[in-house]
Design a protein around this motif. Structure first.
Motif, PDB file in Angstrom:
ATOM      1  N   ASP A   1       3.514  27.160  -4.690  1.00 47.46           N
ATOM      2  CA  ASP A   1       2.217  27.210  -4.006  1.00 47.46           C
ATOM      3  C   ASP A   1       1.836  25.778  -3.598  1.00 47.46           C
ATOM      4  OD1 ASP A   1      -1.191  27.980  -4.998  1.00 47.46           O
ATOM      5  OD2 ASP A   1      -0.224  27.830  -3.049  1.00 47.46           O
ATOM      6  N   ALA A   2       1.814  25.540  -2.271  1.00 45.45           N
ATOM      7  CA  ALA A   2       1.536  24.197  -1.792  1.00 45.45           C
ATOM      8  C   ALA A   2       0.080  23.855  -2.032  1.00 45.45           C
ATOM      9  CB  ALA A   2       1.870  24.092  -0.313  1.00 45.45           C
ATOM     10  N   GLY A   3      -0.133  22.608  -2.427  1.00 44.80           N
ATOM     11  CA  GLY A   3      -1.492  22.124  -2.541  1.00 44.80           C
ATOM     12  C   GLY A   3      -1.982  21.687  -1.178  1.00 44.80           C
ATOM     13  N   VAL A   4      -2.971  20.813  -1.162  1.00 47.13           N
ATOM     14  CA  VAL A   4      -3.529  20.299   0.087  1.00 47.13           C
ATOM     15  C   VAL A   4      -2.591  19.208   0.606  1.00 47.13           C
ATOM     16  CG1 VAL A   4      -5.499  19.184   1.161  1.00 47.13           C
ATOM     17  CG2 VAL A   4      -5.841  20.790  -0.744  1.00 47.13           C
ATOM     18  N   THR A   5      -2.172  19.343   1.838  1.00 52.43           N
ATOM     19  CA  THR A   5      -1.276  18.345   2.405  1.00 52.43           C
ATOM     20  C   THR A   5      -1.948  17.649   3.574  1.00 52.43           C
ATOM     21  OG1 THR A   5      -0.227  19.991   3.818  1.00 52.43           O
ATOM     22  CG2 THR A   5       0.799  19.568   1.696  1.00 52.43           C
ATOM     23  N   SER A  24      -3.683  20.379   5.897  1.00 53.99           N
ATOM     24  CA  SER A  24      -3.398  21.797   5.657  1.00 53.99           C
ATOM     25  C   SER A  24      -3.968  22.172   4.301  1.00 53.99           C
ATOM     26  CB  SER A  24      -1.886  22.056   5.669  1.00 53.99           C
ATOM     27  OG  SER A  24      -1.374  21.870   6.954  1.00 53.99           O
ATOM     28  N   PRO A  25      -4.819  23.180   4.245  1.00 53.95           N
ATOM     29  CA  PRO A  25      -5.462  23.518   2.969  1.00 53.95           C
ATOM     30  C   PRO A  25      -4.504  24.199   2.010  1.00 53.95           C
ATOM     31  CG  PRO A  25      -6.089  25.101   4.653  1.00 53.95           C
ATOM     32  CD  PRO A  25      -5.285  24.038   5.338  1.00 53.95           C
ATOM     33  N   LYS A  26      -4.937  24.235   0.779  1.00 52.59           N
ATOM     34  CA  LYS A  26      -4.205  24.972  -0.253  1.00 52.59           C
ATOM     35  C   LYS A  26      -4.142  26.448   0.130  1.00 52.59           C
ATOM     36  CE  LYS A  26      -4.873  25.927  -5.224  1.00 52.59           C
ATOM     37  NZ  LYS A  26      -3.513  25.669  -5.724  1.00 52.59           N
ATOM     38  N   SER A  27      -3.035  27.079  -0.215  1.00 53.41           N
ATOM     39  CA  SER A  27      -2.866  28.487   0.093  1.00 53.41           C
ATOM     40  C   SER A  27      -4.041  29.316  -0.454  1.00 53.41           C
ATOM     41  CB  SER A  27      -1.555  28.978  -0.529  1.00 53.41           C
ATOM     42  OG  SER A  27      -1.373  30.347  -0.299  1.00 53.41           O
ATOM     43  N   GLY A  28      -4.603  30.160   0.393  1.00 53.09           N
ATOM     44  CA  GLY A  28      -5.723  31.005  -0.022  1.00 53.09           C
ATOM     45  C   GLY A  28      -7.088  30.409   0.258  1.00 53.09           C
ATOM     46  N   HIS A  29      -7.128  29.145   0.643  1.00 50.12           N
ATOM     47  CA  HIS A  29      -8.394  28.484   0.950  1.00 50.12           C
ATOM     48  C   HIS A  29      -8.695  28.560   2.443  1.00 50.12           C
ATOM     49  CE1 HIS A  29      -8.569  25.755  -2.882  1.00 50.12           C
ATOM     50  NE2 HIS A  29      -8.674  27.047  -3.139  1.00 50.12           N
ATOM     51  N   TYR A  72      -6.655  27.859   9.387  1.00 52.11           N
ATOM     52  CA  TYR A  72      -7.507  27.108   8.458  1.00 52.11           C
ATOM     53  C   TYR A  72      -7.175  25.627   8.370  1.00 52.11           C
ATOM     54  CZ  TYR A  72      -8.384  31.917   7.011  1.00 52.11           C
ATOM     55  OH  TYR A  72      -8.663  33.261   7.007  1.00 52.11           O
ATOM     56  N   SER A  73      -6.080  25.173   8.991  1.00 54.82           N
ATOM     57  CA  SER A  73      -5.804  23.743   8.986  1.00 54.82           C
ATOM     58  C   SER A  73      -6.874  23.015   9.793  1.00 54.82           C
ATOM     59  CB  SER A  73      -4.412  23.455   9.538  1.00 54.82           C
ATOM     60  OG  SER A  73      -4.360  23.779  10.914  1.00 54.82           O
ATOM     61  N   PHE A 104      -8.268  18.306  -3.666  1.00 59.07           N
ATOM     62  CA  PHE A 104      -8.087  17.189  -2.764  1.00 59.07           C
ATOM     63  C   PHE A 104      -6.623  16.927  -2.454  1.00 59.07           C
ATOM     64  CE2 PHE A 104     -12.181  15.081  -2.150  1.00 59.07           C
ATOM     65  CZ  PHE A 104     -12.967  15.791  -3.037  1.00 59.07           C
ATOM     66  N   GLY A 105      -6.393  16.461  -1.234  1.00 58.33           N
ATOM     67  CA  GLY A 105      -5.091  15.955  -0.868  1.00 58.33           C
ATOM     68  C   GLY A 105      -4.954  14.495  -1.269  1.00 58.33           C
ATOM     69  N   ALA A 106      -3.784  13.954  -1.011  1.00 57.66           N
ATOM     70  CA  ALA A 106      -3.502  12.559  -1.391  1.00 57.66           C
ATOM     71  C   ALA A 106      -4.142  11.561  -0.448  1.00 57.66           C
ATOM     72  CB  ALA A 106      -2.000  12.330  -1.459  1.00 57.66           C
ATOM     73  N   GLY A 107      -4.540  12.026   0.727  1.00 57.63           N
ATOM     74  CA  GLY A 107      -5.242  11.151   1.645  1.00 57.63           C
ATOM     75  C   GLY A 107      -4.371  10.496   2.688  1.00 57.63           C
TER      76      GLY A 107
END
Lengths: 113, 113
Positions: A1-5, A24-29, A72-73, A104-107
């Motif tokens: 499951d990818a996090g926020v990228t 790109s948001p976390k899956s399901g967000h 949603y991206s 949060f993503g890494a920024g």
């Protein structure tokens, strides 16, 4: 499951240029919020998108704009870059029924020369 | 406008020492409160949150926080810190439950082995 990228991870621009950052948001967000984090400071809220519309906005000028796509991206655009726009730009995703539980993503580190 | 103050900019502790990081927000009403942690080289992660109910909330990795409404405070505590707790800690408040998080400036915690 990818996090926020987020992409890119680093970016160097000159004053007056324009920049586009991607998230790109976390899956399901379905909700994306953007923050600016200057060196030594906490993140500052820029704006939030869901259902492809800007829903809330912080105290940032119109040079900062965004977009959310049907998947949603999201993109953050900054026009007419200033030296003071140099910062870490963070994307956070959440679900619309729990908008403040944010991941949060890494920024993207933006340097304006 | 809502603001968040974190009292300590940099805290240095030895392993096994107790930790308390202060956080105050500027005005009351219904607020949701958060502590985030940012380990070196990593993204912001949610440590714990308070929405309602028991004012003593427990989070991950042995951290807890106490909400004191009369003092507008939400202090973070841990009875015994470890070297791996070295990180930056951010307090945040959402006063409209809409996901516009207002962050403090952060407290850098350094734990000496």
């Amino acid at each position: 499951d990818a996090g926020v990228t987020q992409s890119p991870t680093h970016l160097i621009k000159t004053r007056g240029q324009q920049v586009t950052l991607r998230c790109s948001p976390k899956s399901g967000h379905d909700t994306v919020s953007w923050y600016q984090q200057a060196l030594g400071q906490g993140p500052q809220f820029i704006f939030q998108y869901y259902e492809e519309e800007e829903r809330q906005r912080g105290n940032f000028p119109d040079r900062f704009s965004g977009h959310q796509f049907p998947n949603y991206s999201s993109e953050l655009n900054v026009n007419a870059l200033l030296l003071g726009d140099s910062a870490l730009y963070l994307c956070a995703s959440s679900y619309k029924l729990a908008k403040n539980i944010q991941y949060f993503g890494a920024g993207t580190r933006l340097s304006v020369l | 406008a809502q603001s968040v103050s974190q009292h300590n900019h940099h805290v240095i502790l030895s392993e096994a020492a107790s930790l308390e990081l202060g956080c105050n927000y500027s005005y009351g009403g219904t607020v949701n409160l958060f502590w985030y942690v940012q380990y070196p080289g990593q993204h912001l992660q949610l440590l714990l949150k308070y929405f309602s109910g028991d004012p003593l909330v427990k989070g991950i990795k042995g951290f807890e926080a106490e909400f004191i409404k009369s003092k507008f405070s939400f202090n973070l505590r841990k009875p015994s810190v470890q070297w791996s707790d070295t990180a930056e800690y951010f307090c945040a408040v959402d006063d409209n439950q809409g996901g516009k998080l207002i962050f403090g400036q952060g407290t850098e915690l350094s734990v000496k082995p």
